[in-house]
Design a protein around this motif. Structure first.
Motif, PDB file in Angstrom:
ATOM      1  N   GLY A 225       0.827  -1.214   0.000  1.00 33.88           N
ATOM      2  CA  GLY A 225       0.000   0.000   0.000  1.00 33.88           C
ATOM      3  C   GLY A 225       0.859   1.259   0.000  1.00 33.88           C
ATOM      4  O   GLY A 225       2.090   1.191   0.106  1.00 33.88           O
ATOM      5  N   MET A 226       0.182   2.434  -0.090  1.00 34.20           N
ATOM      6  CA  MET A 226       0.951   3.695  -0.140  1.00 34.20           C
ATOM      7  C   MET A 226       1.742   3.930   1.129  1.00 34.20           C
ATOM      8  O   MET A 226       2.906   4.318   1.107  1.00 34.20           O
TER       9      MET A 226
ATOM     10  N   LEU B 172      -4.319   4.677  -3.218  1.00 35.88           N
ATOM     11  CA  LEU B 172      -3.996   4.601  -4.647  1.00 35.88           C
ATOM     12  C   LEU B 172      -5.216   4.840  -5.536  1.00 35.88           C
ATOM     13  O   LEU B 172      -5.125   5.489  -6.576  1.00 35.88           O
ATOM     14  N   LYS B 173      -6.388   4.396  -5.079  1.00 37.35           N
ATOM     15  CA  LYS B 173      -7.617   4.521  -5.893  1.00 37.35           C
ATOM     16  C   LYS B 173      -7.952   6.001  -6.144  1.00 37.35           C
ATOM     17  O   LYS B 173      -8.353   6.394  -7.236  1.00 37.35           O
ATOM     18  N   ALA B 174      -7.714   6.813  -5.127  1.00 36.89           N
ATOM     19  CA  ALA B 174      -8.006   8.258  -5.257  1.00 36.89           C
ATOM     20  C   ALA B 174      -6.990   8.938  -6.166  1.00 36.89           C
ATOM     21  O   ALA B 174      -7.347   9.805  -6.966  1.00 36.89           O
TER      22      ALA B 174
ATOM     23  N   LEU C 217      -7.957  10.963  -9.720  1.00 34.40           N
ATOM     24  CA  LEU C 217      -7.555  12.315 -10.159  1.00 34.40           C
ATOM     25  C   LEU C 217      -6.780  12.247 -11.473  1.00 34.40           C
ATOM     26  O   LEU C 217      -7.008  13.060 -12.382  1.00 34.40           O
ATOM     27  N   GLU C 218      -5.883  11.255 -11.579  1.00 38.77           N
ATOM     28  CA  GLU C 218      -5.136  11.082 -12.841  1.00 38.77           C
ATOM     29  C   GLU C 218      -6.103  10.924 -14.021  1.00 38.77           C
ATOM     30  O   GLU C 218      -5.970  11.568 -15.064  1.00 38.77           O
ATOM     31  N   ASN C 219      -7.118  10.073 -13.827  1.00 39.39           N
ATOM     32  CA  ASN C 219      -8.105   9.839 -14.903  1.00 39.39           C
ATOM     33  C   ASN C 219      -8.860  11.119 -15.244  1.00 39.39           C
ATOM     34  O   ASN C 219      -9.049  11.469 -16.411  1.00 39.39           O
TER      35      ASN C 219
ATOM     36  N   GLY D  10     -13.063   6.295 -15.100  1.00 32.66           N
ATOM     37  CA  GLY D  10     -12.382   5.237 -14.336  1.00 32.66           C
ATOM     38  C   GLY D  10     -13.071   5.020 -13.009  1.00 32.66           C
ATOM     39  O   GLY D  10     -14.095   5.645 -12.720  1.00 32.66           O
ATOM     40  N   GLU D  11     -12.483   4.131 -12.193  1.00 34.44           N
ATOM     41  CA  GLU D  11     -13.057   3.813 -10.892  1.00 34.44           C
ATOM     42  C   GLU D  11     -13.034   5.055  -9.993  1.00 34.44           C
ATOM     43  O   GLU D  11     -12.079   5.828 -10.042  1.00 34.44           O
TER      44      GLU D  11
END
Ligand code: 2RA
Length: 329
Positions: free
Chosen positions: A10-11, A160-162, A166-168, A175-176
């Motif tokens: 994980g981060m 990581l999901k967040a 933002l990247e998407n 994206g998710e």
């Protein structure tokens, strides 16, 4: 000295490994642990490859210390199993923080409470750590009556999901979603879940954990926690009312002398803390130090810190360092 990192993929787990290396933490064996889906993954650490193992296998290895960042449910189930084989667990989840017989530790403030009997130790929430790092010395000198805090929290606090969301959004692709709403060009006043009282768990952590760490239930705290599209660290606007009055220069001087705190406060040259500069550093940065003229004995502060470092990984490792240097493990 066998050390386990639980949640190594994980981060926070990744930052824990980085900080362990930076601080040359003196372990003889490193055990990397993650959930079923990550077992067998290879992680390189100090030019050596380590295979990620599962929780049951890790318990059987009986590590001396286990640094947990694997979520509350995993911690509730597995921290006691590690403790039962003699491991000292330092947990980043909220699972144990308010447990009456578990210590909630920021080493610079209350590590002296720790004993050999503490086998599960709670690492406070990131936004709590950075706030109490600054307020603890002020509380000691002027006694805090009330805190009003608004947070502006990095997406890395969600994981990581967040970061991917933002990247998407920046790339204009679907994206998710980590959040109920887009985070790009937005501010979401909803960190963690809502409680019955209309506050989020993140806001109530600031209330409950602050009182526990400063060991003073008379301190009134109210909080608003907001997620913003930044990634370098959490920022907090803090208004604090004291029982006793203060001299603003004494406040600045006291904070300048506080270990782990850096004062960045000179409006003449636009100097104040910001996540882009706090990112990757371990200190808690404080600025915009100014008296609140709207009520007596009150102060406004702006506090910024890297939520993955002092807010999680570094604080956890500093607890382990304290245990080691005081022969408590
Ligand atoms: C957050 N403090 O920022 C929480 C958990 N890391 O979401």
């Amino acid at each position: 000295m066998k050390i386990a990192v639980v949640g190594a993929t994980g981060m926070v787990g990744e930052v824990m490994l980085k900080v362990l290396e930076e601080r040359s933490f003196p372990f003889t064996e490193l055990i990397l642990v993650a959930s079923e889906k990550s077992i067998g993954k290879i992680i390189s650490f100090k030019n050596k490859d380590y295979k990620v193992i599962g929780l049951a296998e890790a318990v059987a290895l009986k590590p001396d210390v286990a640094l947990f960042s694997a979520g509350g449910n995993t911690s509730l189930e597995w921290a006691p199993k590690f403790a039962a084989v003699g491991t000292t667990v330092i947990d980043n989840s909220s699972a144990w923080r308010m447990d009456l017989d578990k210590k909630l530790v920021v080493p610079e403030i209350n590590a002296n409470q720790l004993t050999k009997q503490d086998k599960i130790i709670a690492n406070p929430n990131c936004s709590t750590i950075q706030m109490v790092m600054v307020l603890a010395p002020l509380h000691k000198k002027y006694k805090i009556k009330r805190i009003v805090v608004s947070t502006y929290q990095s997406i890395t606090g969600t994981g990581l999901k967040a970061v991917k969301q933002l990247e998407n959004e920046l790339a204009g692709v679907k994206g998710e979603m980590a959040y109920h709403y887009p985070i790009h060009k937005n501010a979401i006043p909803h960190c963690d879940v809502f409680e019955e009282n209309g506050y989020t768990k993140e806001e109530m952590k600031l209330v409950r954990e602050t009182q526990k760490i400063l060991n003073d239930k008379t301190i009134a705290v109210t909080a608003t926690a907001v997620r913003i599209p930044t990634s370098g660290g959490h920022s907090e606007a803090v208004n604090v009312e004291f029982e006793n009055d203060f001299d603003i220069n004494d406040v600045r001087q006291l904070l300048s002398k506080t270990d782990g705190v850096t004062v960045q406060d000179n409006i003449d040259v636009n100097t104040y803390p910001m996540p882009i500069y706090a990112n990757g550093k371990d200190d808690v940065f404080v600025g915009r130090i100014r008296r609140d003229g709207s009520q007596p004995k009150s102060l406004n502060l702006w506090i910024v810190s890297d939520n993955l470092r002092k807010g999680a990984a570094t604080n956890t490792i500093q607890i382990a360092e304290y245990l080691l240097s005081n022969s408590l493990i």
